[in-house]
Each structure stands twice: as C-alpha cells, then as structure tokens.
Scaffold this active site. Sequence first.
Site, short mmCIF file in Angstrom:
data_model
loop_
_atom_site.label_atom_id
_atom_site.label_comp_id
_atom_site.label_asym_id
_atom_site.label_seq_id
_atom_site.Cartn_x
_atom_site.Cartn_y
_atom_site.Cartn_z
N GLY A 43 2.68 4.59 -4.50
CA GLY A 43 1.59 3.02 -4.17
C GLY A 43 0.84 3.37 -2.50
O GLY A 43 0.90 2.49 -1.98
N GLY A 44 0.69 4.87 -2.06
CA GLY A 44 0.94 5.14 -0.95
C GLY A 44 -1.50 4.81 -0.43
O GLY A 44 -1.65 5.59 1.09
N ASP A 99 0.69 5.50 -12.07
CA ASP A 99 0.55 3.66 -12.52
C ASP A 99 2.65 3.61 -11.90
O ASP A 99 3.28 4.03 -12.74
CB ASP A 99 0.09 3.57 -13.40
CG ASP A 99 0.58 1.86 -13.82
OD1 ASP A 99 1.09 1.29 -12.70
OD2 ASP A 99 0.73 1.05 -14.86
N HIS A 119 6.29 -6.37 -1.46
CA HIS A 119 6.09 -7.27 -0.31
C HIS A 119 5.16 -8.10 -1.90
O HIS A 119 4.65 -9.69 -1.63
CB HIS A 119 5.40 -7.78 0.56
CG HIS A 119 4.11 -7.05 0.73
ND1 HIS A 119 3.63 -7.21 2.27
CD2 HIS A 119 3.67 -6.32 1.08
CE1 HIS A 119 2.42 -6.71 2.29
NE2 HIS A 119 2.43 -6.23 1.55
#
Length: 240
Positions: A43-44, A99, A119
């Site tokens: 997820g960079g 994903d 988060h």
Amino acid sequence: MGQVLTCSLGVLSLFPDQTLTNFDFSYYPWHESPEGSTIVDVGGAVGSAVALVLPLTPKDTKFVTQELSPSVLEKAKAFWNERDPNLIPNGRVVLQRHDFFQPQPIKGAEVYFMRFVLHDWKEDLCVEILKRLHDAASSNSRLLIVEAVVAHACHDIGALRDGAVEGAYPNPMPHPLPANGGRAAEFEAGFDMHMLNLLYGVERTYEQYRRVADKAGWKPTKVYRTDELSSLKILEFVKM
C-alpha cells in the site's frame, strides 16, 4: 468510501517529499539486512517512504512498491524516474498493482513494510490485511508497521508496561506535565479525529497495534523511533 480513501491517499502521494522530510528511518538497522533481500512496500502509493529507506540498505536490495490505484502507479513511475531513471529498468525498484485484501504474491520477503496504512481501517480489517502478509511470510520475515503511536497522558499505566518490548513506551514527561507532554501530543489527537471523520479510521496506542498483530499471528520484537520527539514509530513484528 473508495473515492474518499483515494483522495486521502492522494494527499501523501502528491507531496511525498514534504510529508516525509522530518522522518528519519535510519534509526532502524536496514544495513543488517541479508544480501539480496526483498522489501515489499505494501500500500505504498508512489513509494516515497521506501525512497528514504533505499540508500540505507545494501546495494542489491530489491524494493517492490504495491499499490491498487493505476493512476497512483503512473505517478510512481514519474516519482522514481526523477530520482534515478535506472532503478526501475534494472529491477531494483518494482511497481506492482496489488489489493492488500487479496493473497500477497511476494512470498518470503525479508521485510513487509506498511506506512500509514492500518490507521485507515477498523480492527477486523487490519487483522485481515496482516493475515494476508502472515500467510506469505517466512519464519525469517519481518513486518514493519510505520504509524503515529498514541502515547498515554497518564503517568501510571499499570501493568501495560509488563512484558512490553524495547521502545514500546517512551520515557514520560516529568510532573506536573502529562506523560505525553499535553499540547505536544495534539497532532496525534487531532489526526485521530480526522481519521475517524474521514475514513472511520483510528490512531492507535502500542497495545492496540500489538492486539491487532497478535490476532493475525505476529508478535512484537521492538519499537524504533524516527525522531527524538516524533510520535511516528517503526513497530517490528515477526511470525509467532
């Protein structure tokens, strides 16, 4: 929801240098990684965080930045080409559409790295994300979670310190100040409300991250700082 999340992620990806200028990842011992290691940036976005990590690692370390959005991956190509146009062609940096709720395609990586990902999500979804990484990890893999860790305002936190790993609880501020410094911790408190209102997300304490990781089969080993005073931490986990 998806559009809101894409918009929120875009803030960091559009201004990568400005959002990371004050973060020092050199507190983590990247130089100790084995030769030929692979670091997966889960997820960079454009890969701006691992761009700071790359010069700290052995020269044959491979970086895989995974991102779901095709438009962000296009921005990532431009981002890396501006820094070094040889990194993508020579295979040291790989951009991959993925994903993180689906099975992780990179098996047995030395490091699975997540910066400002968890988060965004409520606890059960965080557990699902981490389980995907646990399934792909080897016994030597490390999970690094980079997040703002909320410090406790109370000086007496009871048994929470019992069994905590090194760095989990920084030295508290002296009395009569709150343990977290009071106004010094307003960023975490304010951003916690921002995450709640925008994404139904949450900024977490160390023990909350430990609980999420535990449910996914990860155990903590150490918490590293990124600055003398910053709440941004690198939480290190290994498979149970």
